[in-house]
Scaffold this motif. Structure first.
Motif, PDB file in Angstrom:
ATOM      1  N   ARG A 118      17.082  -0.090  -4.580  1.00  0.00           N
ATOM      2  CA  ARG A 118      17.740  -1.231  -3.934  1.00  0.00           C
ATOM      3  C   ARG A 118      19.207  -1.341  -4.350  1.00  0.00           C
ATOM      4  O   ARG A 118      19.795  -2.426  -4.315  1.00  0.00           O
ATOM      5  CB  ARG A 118      17.002  -2.535  -4.281  1.00  0.00           C
ATOM      6  N   ASP A 119      19.810  -0.214  -4.734  1.00  0.00           N
ATOM      7  CA  ASP A 119      21.193  -0.255  -5.199  1.00  0.00           C
ATOM      8  C   ASP A 119      22.149  -0.770  -4.131  1.00  0.00           C
ATOM      9  O   ASP A 119      23.193  -1.341  -4.450  1.00  0.00           O
ATOM     10  CB  ASP A 119      21.647   1.130  -5.662  1.00  0.00           C
ATOM     11  N   THR A 120      21.822  -0.515  -2.861  1.00  0.00           N
ATOM     12  CA  THR A 120      22.727  -0.953  -1.788  1.00  0.00           C
ATOM     13  C   THR A 120      22.432  -2.374  -1.334  1.00  0.00           C
ATOM     14  O   THR A 120      23.169  -2.917  -0.509  1.00  0.00           O
ATOM     15  CB  THR A 120      22.611  -0.019  -0.579  1.00  0.00           C
ATOM     16  N   MET A 121      21.359  -2.967  -1.844  1.00  0.00           N
ATOM     17  CA  MET A 121      20.972  -4.316  -1.420  1.00  0.00           C
ATOM     18  C   MET A 121      21.672  -5.373  -2.286  1.00  0.00           C
ATOM     19  O   MET A 121      22.068  -5.115  -3.415  1.00  0.00           O
ATOM     20  CB  MET A 121      19.459  -4.494  -1.518  1.00  0.00           C
ATOM     21  N   GLU A 122      21.801  -6.569  -1.723  1.00  0.00           N
ATOM     22  CA  GLU A 122      22.461  -7.646  -2.442  1.00  0.00           C
ATOM     23  C   GLU A 122      21.630  -8.098  -3.637  1.00  0.00           C
ATOM     24  O   GLU A 122      22.170  -8.510  -4.659  1.00  0.00           O
ATOM     25  CB  GLU A 122      22.716  -8.825  -1.498  1.00  0.00           C
ATOM     26  N   PHE A 123      20.285  -8.013  -3.489  1.00  0.00           N
ATOM     27  CA  PHE A 123      19.401  -8.490  -4.545  1.00  0.00           C
ATOM     28  C   PHE A 123      18.569  -7.342  -5.112  1.00  0.00           C
ATOM     29  O   PHE A 123      18.145  -6.449  -4.381  1.00  0.00           O
ATOM     30  CB  PHE A 123      18.462  -9.585  -4.010  1.00  0.00           C
ATOM     31  N   ASN A 126      40.102   3.141  -1.823  1.00  0.00           N
ATOM     32  CA  ASN A 126      39.430   1.882  -1.519  1.00  0.00           C
ATOM     33  C   ASN A 126      38.359   1.584  -2.572  1.00  0.00           C
ATOM     34  O   ASN A 126      37.317   2.235  -2.596  1.00  0.00           O
ATOM     35  CB  ASN A 126      38.789   1.956  -0.127  1.00  0.00           C
ATOM     36  N   PRO A 127      38.584   0.602  -3.432  1.00  0.00           N
ATOM     37  CA  PRO A 127      37.608   0.300  -4.487  1.00  0.00           C
ATOM     38  C   PRO A 127      36.302  -0.284  -3.964  1.00  0.00           C
ATOM     39  O   PRO A 127      35.308  -0.325  -4.694  1.00  0.00           O
ATOM     40  CB  PRO A 127      38.344  -0.722  -5.363  1.00  0.00           C
ATOM     41  N   ASN A 128      36.291  -0.733  -2.712  1.00  0.00           N
ATOM     42  CA  ASN A 128      35.093  -1.377  -2.166  1.00  0.00           C
ATOM     43  C   ASN A 128      34.141  -0.422  -1.456  1.00  0.00           C
ATOM     44  O   ASN A 128      33.075  -0.839  -1.004  1.00  0.00           O
ATOM     45  CB  ASN A 128      35.503  -2.498  -1.201  1.00  0.00           C
ATOM     46  N   LEU A 129      34.520   0.852  -1.340  1.00  0.00           N
ATOM     47  CA  LEU A 129      33.605   1.817  -0.741  1.00  0.00           C
ATOM     48  C   LEU A 129      32.376   1.989  -1.624  1.00  0.00           C
ATOM     49  O   LEU A 129      32.463   1.985  -2.854  1.00  0.00           O
ATOM     50  CB  LEU A 129      34.294   3.171  -0.569  1.00  0.00           C
ATOM     51  N   TYR A 130      31.230   2.183  -0.980  1.00  0.00           N
ATOM     52  CA  TYR A 130      29.964   2.341  -1.709  1.00  0.00           C
ATOM     53  C   TYR A 130      30.088   3.417  -2.790  1.00  0.00           C
ATOM     54  O   TYR A 130      29.717   3.198  -3.950  1.00  0.00           O
ATOM     55  CB  TYR A 130      28.851   2.718  -0.731  1.00  0.00           C
ATOM     56  N   SER A 131      30.597   4.596  -2.427  1.00  0.00           N
ATOM     57  CA  SER A 131      30.663   5.714  -3.378  1.00  0.00           C
ATOM     58  C   SER A 131      31.494   5.355  -4.598  1.00  0.00           C
ATOM     59  O   SER A 131      31.102   5.633  -5.740  1.00  0.00           O
ATOM     60  CB  SER A 131      31.248   6.949  -2.696  1.00  0.00           C
ATOM     61  N   ASN A 132      32.635   4.724  -4.382  1.00  0.00           N
ATOM     62  CA  ASN A 132      33.511   4.374  -5.498  1.00  0.00           C
ATOM     63  C   ASN A 132      32.883   3.308  -6.388  1.00  0.00           C
ATOM     64  O   ASN A 132      32.986   3.371  -7.622  1.00  0.00           O
ATOM     65  CB  ASN A 132      34.864   3.906  -4.966  1.00  0.00           C
ATOM     66  N   GLU A 152      26.488   7.259  -0.280  1.00  0.00           N
ATOM     67  CA  GLU A 152      25.586   6.239   0.268  1.00  0.00           C
ATOM     68  C   GLU A 152      24.405   6.838   1.022  1.00  0.00           C
ATOM     69  O   GLU A 152      23.249   6.520   0.743  1.00  0.00           O
ATOM     70  CB  GLU A 152      26.353   5.285   1.171  1.00  0.00           C
ATOM     71  N   GLY A 153      24.700   7.714   1.998  1.00  0.00           N
ATOM     72  CA  GLY A 153      23.618   8.264   2.809  1.00  0.00           C
ATOM     73  C   GLY A 153      22.621   9.049   1.999  1.00  0.00           C
ATOM     74  O   GLY A 153      21.402   8.882   2.136  1.00  0.00           O
ATOM     75  N   ILE A 154      23.097   9.901   1.107  1.00  0.00           N
ATOM     76  CA  ILE A 154      22.189  10.779   0.376  1.00  0.00           C
ATOM     77  C   ILE A 154      21.453  10.038  -0.746  1.00  0.00           C
ATOM     78  O   ILE A 154      20.296  10.335  -1.043  1.00  0.00           O
ATOM     79  CB  ILE A 154      22.940  12.028  -0.158  1.00  0.00           C
TER      80      ILE A 154
END
Length: 456
Positions: A112-117, A170-176, A430-432
């Motif tokens: 759930r790393d990409t989820m808010e919770f 961009n510091p807000n990109l998922y990968s970064n 993100e995708g992988i």
């Protein structure tokens, strides 16, 4: 109904048996089963039963805290994630405390790393216990920040690690964000540096790199370059300057530059017996017909030399259409490659993520209907895949030829065997990570530790 408690859309949960003192959960009556963020899953046998060991990072913005948990495995279930990818998840059963009540619930262990919770509380846990009021939060128990800091104080680590710079835009990109989190989780100090806000002093006696406002950038142990194509020239100049100052750069300027030059990279691959789709390149419009014939005719792929993430890539379905597109590009002095179209791939390709000579994760990408290129940035889908020995060998060799420590290697399956499409020196995570559940950001940081012989 009268004896049911009101629960908000967000609530705090406590798992004493798992050793989790508090974790914030999203209450979701649309989901059947509850789930919790879990990494490093390992199934073990105990007294003839299957148990699962895993780690939970219960605080969303702090991956430096990872609590080791274990519980008996009660089921394996196919679950479709919010991104539409079906995957098998492990299921455990454990007591949860919400407010003053303690009861057993089932939890699926999920990335759930990409989820808010970090946790989702599903309707099986809510039935006959609570009524959800989505307009309110924390109706049963609330934890102040000071209380959370006290509860998790034993888990905070003293920072005694490396000093790392993430050189990107961009510091807000998922990968970064993931790379920053992973470095901090392993006890390192990491700073985000915007490529375009750094500048250099070239001097034989005292070379420097400075940052906005005149800050001198010094004493870094490593730099992780994540250079977008539009700033390749300047970004690589900065990487060379860091290298001249004795800083380890995970991907060198030379490796990034040659990976971005698709023509040069293709020539390197051919020279090292790495099989690619038949590719053509010409300058004069007078050679267009023979160029098309040389790559077995239409349908064929036309791509800009500087294309990334599927942008600047065109499928020409007829020879006439191919001639028109090629001549149009040439008329504005744009360099292009033409490449044979691998029909049997059916819009699928494979992304292998290589870190320090190892394929740490692989996913299969499927183009959306009507598209020819498998690109999740343009609406395609991704799923985990087990690659063959030949595909693994191809991915590793391609990264080695370009001298990339970190690379996204794109492969297509053909009737002639696996073919190399291209190699990305700043591959997205993100995708992988979502498709495979692998913690690739952590692997990148561990690779730096190994290269610098750092012992945590």
């Amino acid at each position: 109904m009268d004896n049911l408690q009101i629960i908000g859309s967000e609530e705090w949960c406590v798992f004493n048996d798992l050793g989790i003192p508090a974790i914030k959960a999203r209450v979701d009556s649309g989901a059947k089963t509850s789930s919790i963020q879990a990494t490093n899953l390992k199934i073990v046998s105990r007294d003839g039963q299957e148990w699962v060991k895993f780690e939970v990072s219960p605080l969303q913005e702090n991956r430096s805290i990872a609590i080791e948990c274990q519980a008996r495995l009660v089921a394996r279930r196919m679950v479709k994630s919010s991104s539409g990818i079906s995957e098998e998840r492990l299921v455990i059963k454990t007591p949860v405390t919400i407010g003053e009540d303690t009861f057993e619930i089932e939890l699926t262990l999920a990335n759930r790393d990409t989820m808010e919770f970090r946790m989702l509380l599903g309707r099986e846990a809510l039935n006959e216990r609570y009524i959800v009021n989505p307009a309110v939060n924390y109706q049963l128990k609330s934890f102040e920040d000071s209380k959370i800091n006290t509860l998790y104080a034993p888990y905070f680590k003293e920072k005694t690690g490396l000093k790392i710079a993430l050189l990107a835009s961009n510091p807000n990109l998922y990968s970064n964000k993931r790379i920053m989190e992973a470095a901090e989780a392993r006890g390192h100090e990491i700073h985000f540096l915007n490529v375009e806000q750094a500048y250099m002093k070239l001097d034989a006696h005292s070379p420097e790199i400075r940052y906005r406002g005149g800050i001198i950038l010094k004493e870094y142990d490593a730099v992780i370059p994540r250079i977008k194509p539009s700033v390749t020239f300047y970004g690589c100049a900065l990487i060379r300057q860091f290298n001249n100052l004795g800083v380890y750069c995970q991907n060198s300027a030379e490796a990034i530059t040659q990976s971005r030059d698709k023509l040069f990279a293709s020539q390197l691959f051919s020279n090292h017996d790495i099989h690619i789709p038949i590719t053509g390149f010409a300058k004069s419009p007078m050679d267009t017909k023979d160029l098309i014939k040389m790559v077995n005719g239409a349908p064929l792929i036309i791509k800009l030399l500087e294309s990334t993430q599927g942008k600047g890539v065109v499928l020409a379905e007829t020879n006439k259409a191919a001639e028109s597109v090629i001549n149009a590009f040439k008329s504005v002095n744009t360099n292009i490659l033409v490449q044979e179209f691998i029909k049997e791939a059916n819009g699928q390709d494979i992304r292998c993520f290589v870190v320090n000579g190892r394929v740490v994760a692989s996913m299969q990408r499927q183009a959306q209907k009507g598209e020819f290129r498998a690109n999740i940035h343009q609406g395609g889908t991704a799923s985990i895949i087990k690659i063959t020995a030949d595909e693994k060998k191809l991915a590793l060799k391609a990264a080695k030829v370009l001298n990339l420590a970190v690379a996204g290697v794109d492969i297509i399956r053909s009737n002639k065997g696996p073919l190399l499409l291209e190699v990305n020196s700043s591959p997205g995570l993100e995708g992988i990570e979502n498709a495979t559940g692998k913690d690739i950001a952590n692997a990148m940081i561990m690779a730096i530790e190994k290269r610098l012989k750092f012992v945590n």
